[in-house]
Every structure is written in structure tokens, then in C-alpha cells.
Design a protein around this motif. Structure first.
Motif, mmCIF file in Angstrom:
data_model
loop_
_atom_site.group_PDB
_atom_site.id
_atom_site.type_symbol
_atom_site.label_atom_id
_atom_site.label_comp_id
_atom_site.label_asym_id
_atom_site.label_seq_id
_atom_site.Cartn_x
_atom_site.Cartn_y
_atom_site.Cartn_z
ATOM 1 N N PRO A 231 0.828 -1.207 0.000
ATOM 2 C CA PRO A 231 0.000 0.000 0.000
ATOM 3 C C PRO A 231 0.862 1.257 0.000
ATOM 4 N N MET A 232 0.226 2.393 -0.023
ATOM 5 C CA MET A 232 0.916 3.678 -0.007
ATOM 6 C C MET A 232 1.804 3.784 1.228
ATOM 7 N N PRO A 233 3.117 3.978 1.081
ATOM 8 C CA PRO A 233 4.003 4.090 2.247
ATOM 9 C C PRO A 233 3.660 5.305 3.102
ATOM 10 N N ASN A 234 3.736 5.122 4.413
ATOM 11 C CA ASN A 234 3.376 6.209 5.328
ATOM 12 C C ASN A 234 4.412 7.318 5.354
ATOM 13 N N HIS A 235 5.674 7.001 5.036
ATOM 14 C CA HIS A 235 6.738 7.994 5.195
ATOM 15 C C HIS A 235 6.820 8.978 4.034
ATOM 16 N N LEU A 236 6.070 8.742 2.960
ATOM 17 C CA LEU A 236 6.125 9.638 1.814
ATOM 18 C C LEU A 236 5.108 10.765 1.970
ATOM 19 N N ASP A 237 5.555 11.987 1.704
ATOM 20 C CA ASP A 237 4.666 13.150 1.791
ATOM 21 C C ASP A 237 3.949 13.330 0.451
ATOM 22 N N ILE A 238 3.173 12.314 0.094
ATOM 23 C CA ILE A 238 2.443 12.295 -1.170
ATOM 24 C C ILE A 238 0.998 11.921 -0.892
ATOM 25 N N LYS A 239 0.095 12.648 -1.496
ATOM 26 C CA LYS A 239 -1.327 12.345 -1.339
ATOM 27 C C LYS A 239 -1.693 11.176 -2.245
ATOM 28 N N GLY A 240 -2.170 10.115 -1.649
ATOM 29 C CA GLY A 240 -2.564 8.946 -2.418
ATOM 30 C C GLY A 240 -3.394 8.008 -1.573
ATOM 31 N N PHE A 241 -4.245 7.247 -2.222
ATOM 32 C CA PHE A 241 -5.138 6.333 -1.514
ATOM 33 C C PHE A 241 -4.985 4.932 -2.091
ATOM 34 N N SER A 242 -4.861 3.960 -1.206
ATOM 35 C CA SER A 242 -4.635 2.569 -1.607
ATOM 36 C C SER A 242 -5.922 1.771 -1.532
ATOM 37 N N GLN A 243 -6.174 1.012 -2.576
ATOM 38 C CA GLN A 243 -7.283 0.062 -2.576
ATOM 39 C C GLN A 243 -6.713 -1.343 -2.742
ATOM 40 N N LYS A 244 -7.042 -2.219 -1.816
ATOM 41 C CA LYS A 244 -6.553 -3.585 -1.908
ATOM 42 C C LYS A 244 -7.354 -4.330 -2.968
ATOM 43 N N LEU A 245 -6.647 -4.829 -3.968
ATOM 44 C CA LEU A 245 -7.302 -5.546 -5.061
ATOM 45 C C LEU A 245 -7.554 -7.005 -4.698
ATOM 46 N N GLY A 246 -6.696 -7.548 -3.853
ATOM 47 C CA GLY A 246 -6.855 -8.942 -3.442
ATOM 48 C C GLY A 246 -5.526 -9.508 -2.997
ATOM 49 N N GLU A 247 -5.551 -10.744 -2.510
ATOM 50 C CA GLU A 247 -4.327 -11.429 -2.107
ATOM 51 C C GLU A 247 -4.491 -12.924 -2.330
ATOM 52 N N CYS A 248 -3.366 -13.607 -2.358
ATOM 53 C CA CYS A 248 -3.383 -15.051 -2.576
ATOM 54 C C CYS A 248 -2.149 -15.666 -1.935
ATOM 55 N N GLY A 249 -2.143 -16.992 -1.849
ATOM 56 C CA GLY A 249 -1.018 -17.705 -1.275
ATOM 57 C C GLY A 249 0.167 -17.741 -2.222
ATOM 58 N N LEU A 250 1.200 -18.451 -1.788
ATOM 59 C CA LEU A 250 2.457 -18.489 -2.517
ATOM 60 C C LEU A 250 2.738 -19.901 -3.012
ATOM 61 N N SER A 251 3.241 -20.005 -4.243
ATOM 62 C CA SER A 251 3.597 -21.297 -4.831
ATOM 63 C C SER A 251 5.085 -21.348 -5.117
ATOM 64 N N PHE A 252 5.653 -22.575 -5.030
ATOM 65 C CA PHE A 252 7.071 -22.808 -5.282
ATOM 66 C C PHE A 252 7.218 -23.658 -6.539
ATOM 67 N N PHE A 253 8.191 -23.295 -7.381
ATOM 68 C CA PHE A 253 8.380 -23.968 -8.668
ATOM 69 C C PHE A 253 9.844 -24.350 -8.863
ATOM 70 N N ALA A 254 10.064 -25.367 -9.692
ATOM 71 C CA ALA A 254 11.426 -25.763 -10.070
ATOM 72 C C ALA A 254 11.387 -26.375 -11.459
ATOM 73 N N ASP A 255 12.492 -26.254 -12.179
ATOM 74 C CA ASP A 255 12.553 -26.901 -13.482
ATOM 75 C C ASP A 255 12.596 -28.420 -13.258
#
Length: 297
Positions: free
Chosen positions: A150-174
Motif C-alpha cells: 500500500p501507499m508508504p506512510n513515510h512519503l509526503d504524497i497524497k494517495g489512496f490505496s485500494q486492496k485488489l486482493g491477495e493469494c497464497g504463494l507457490s514454489f516452482f522448479a525446473d
């Protein structure tokens, strides 16, 4: 106040490489162009060109000025195109910045609904570091920034964050590396070569914390700020790599790799950052609605 005519003369000279060629293009005398550029230099007490032999070369001030002039006249050209278009032909330029660690497949899936708006939008997409993108968002060079944080708190910039979604993590190998992994998941990660996201990503700290909680110590052999580059190394057999589970099937097919395992204990989230608290832009609306109701359902 900045003299845009003088800036334009400078820009044409810098692009053509000489005052003579610029005078032909602008249909002005070389003396007029040279005089106007001199006035521009005097106004700001700078030198834009230096003569090397018979050639003109940009000074450091000249290179910096050219960088801004390029952007200004590109935007001016876009504006002229929009103004000259007939109402039924007009398109909205949708300028999107993408943080470099967001997987390209995720970016495409997020932007696809906006591109499908019956030709209403023309998308201009740029990838960069998050803080530079947010700086451009603040001065309205961008309409939207897609990020894994999301928008970092330390930046002096006006902006609004909308969470689009999240998902788990997958591991891959050749396939060759996958065949050498003897234990089941996640135990197979212990002492295995692993490629991880770079230090600027939110995912990195979550992944390392989860590995520590599982008492797993893989051999970290590479860190990448660019997810596509990490996948390229993983595809070549350099090590296991990670990607959001929502695109796991696509990663397996595109990179010819095997899915080693998945976890929902480590999640990756994606955000749309804009200057509007209440979003009205049709492209942003299409992205957020599709992400929440389809991609991350």
C-alpha cells in the motif's frame, strides 16, 4: 516564467543535432534560433550546449533540460491529438505505473478489463521503482500505480490505496531440479537452492519468516527486484522460485516448470494506488471490480 517557445527551439536543436538543421525544420533563420536559445540560457544562468570541434553537445544542464522537454512536448502532442479528434473518436489515455516486482501475468490480468472497454481507453503502461512511480502519480503524470504494497506512510504524497486482493504463494522448479528434491513439501526446501524477491518487496520478509518458523534453511542463491527475471533464472534451473498461487498454472505452462508446493501461510497482496479516494476513472473502476470479483475471488 518559463518561455516555452525558447524551450521548443532548444528541444528541436537538441533533437536534430545542429542549429542549421533546426532552422530548416522550424523555417527560421539560424540567427533567430541561436539568439532565442542564448536568451533562455541567460534567464537561468546556464549553458545548454558546448561546442566540441564543429559539433554541438549537450552540457549536463542541457541533458537535464532535454529530459523534461521530451516529456512536456510528448504530453503536448498527445493533447493536440485529443483536441483535434472528433468527439466519437476521442480516447481517454489511461496512464498506469507498475512496481517492478509485480508479476507481469498479474499486471496483464489486472489491466485486461480496462483494455476491453470498447476502445474508450488507450493504456500507457510504465514499470519502475514504487517511489518514483508515486512521485509521478503526485504530479498527475500517472492515473494509477499497481503495487505489491500500500501507499508508504513515510512519503509526503497524497494517495489512496485500494486492496485488489491477495493469494497464497507457490514454489516452482525446473524438471531436473525437481527430480533431485527427495523430501516432500515443504521439507524439500531445506538446503535447496532458492531464488527470492528483493529487499524492497513486502513478500521477502514474509517468506523468510515462514521459512524460519518451519525450521527450513534453503541456500539463497539469488535476490531479484524483477519477478520476470527471477522466473527466467528459475526456468533455467538455477534454483526454486516463487510466484502468486493465482497464476501457478500459467507459470507451469509458460516456463515449463513443475509446481513443488503451495502455502497460504505466506500471502502476497496487490494494491491500486490513486489520488482519488472515491474512484471515478473508468479504467480504475474496471480493474478494481474485476480483481475483487474474478481474479482474487
Amino acid at each position: 516564467m518559463l518561455n516555452y517557445r525558447q524551450l521548443h527551439y532548444f528541444w528541436v536543436v537538441a533533437k536534430t543535432g545542429s542549429i542549421a538543421r533546426a532552422s530548416e525544420q522550424l523555417n527560421l533563420t539560424p540567427q533567430t534560433i541561436s539568439g532565442q536559445i542564448s536568451l533562455f540560457e541567460q534567464a537561468y544562468n546556464i549553458e545548454l550546449f558546448q561546442r566540441v570541434g564543429r559539433q554541438l553537445e549537450l552540457t549536463e544542464s542541457g541533458r537535464q533540460t532535454l529530459s523534461y522537454a521530451e516529456q512536456m512536448f510528448q504530453i503536448a502532442s498527445e493533447l493536440e491529438t485529443v483536441l483535434r479528434a472528433q468527439p466519437e473518436e476521442q480516447q481517454i489515455v489511461f496512464r498506469v505505473g507498475v512496481a517492478d516486482m509485480v508479476p507481469k501475468s498479474i499486471v496483464y490480468r489486472l489491466l485486461a478489463p480496462a483494455m476491453a472497454l470498447d476502445g474508450v481507453l488507450r493504456i500507457s503502461c510504465r514499470e519502475d521503482k514504487l517511489e518514483r512511480l508515486l512521485g509521478d502519480l503526485a504530479i498527475q503524470r500517472l492515473d494509477l500505480v499497481i503495487s505489491d504494497s500500500p501507499m508508504p506512510n513515510h512519503l509526503d504524497i497524497k494517495g489512496f490505496s485500494q486492496k485488489l486482493g491477495e493469494c497464497g504463494l507457490s514454489f516452482f522448479a525446473d524438471p531436473a531440479l525437481a527430480a533431485r528434491l527427495s523430501a516432500g513439501f515443504p521439507a524439500c526446501l531445506h538446503n535447496a537452492p532458492l531464488l527470492i524477491p528483493g529487499q524492497d518487496t513486502m513478500l521477502r520478509s514474509r517468506l523468510l519468516r515462514w521459512l524460519a518458523e518451519q525450521h527450513l534453511q534453503p541456500r539463497i542463491i539469488g535476490e531479484f527486484d524483477d519477478s520476470a527475471l527471477m522466473q527466467a533464472f528459475g526456468q533455467s534451473g538455477s534454483g526454486l522460485f516463487v510466484a502468486p498461487s493465482v497464476i501457478a498454472e500459467e507459470v507451469c505452462q509458460r516456463c515449463a516448470v513443475q509446481l513443488i508446493g503451495q502455502t497460504d501461510a505466506v500471502t502476497e497482496a496487490f494494491y491500486a494506488i490513486s489520488v482519488e479516494r472515491k474512484v471515478k476513472h473508468p479504467g480504475i473502476v474496471a480493474i478494481t471490480e474485476s480483481a475483487r470479483h474474478q481474479l482474487f475471488q
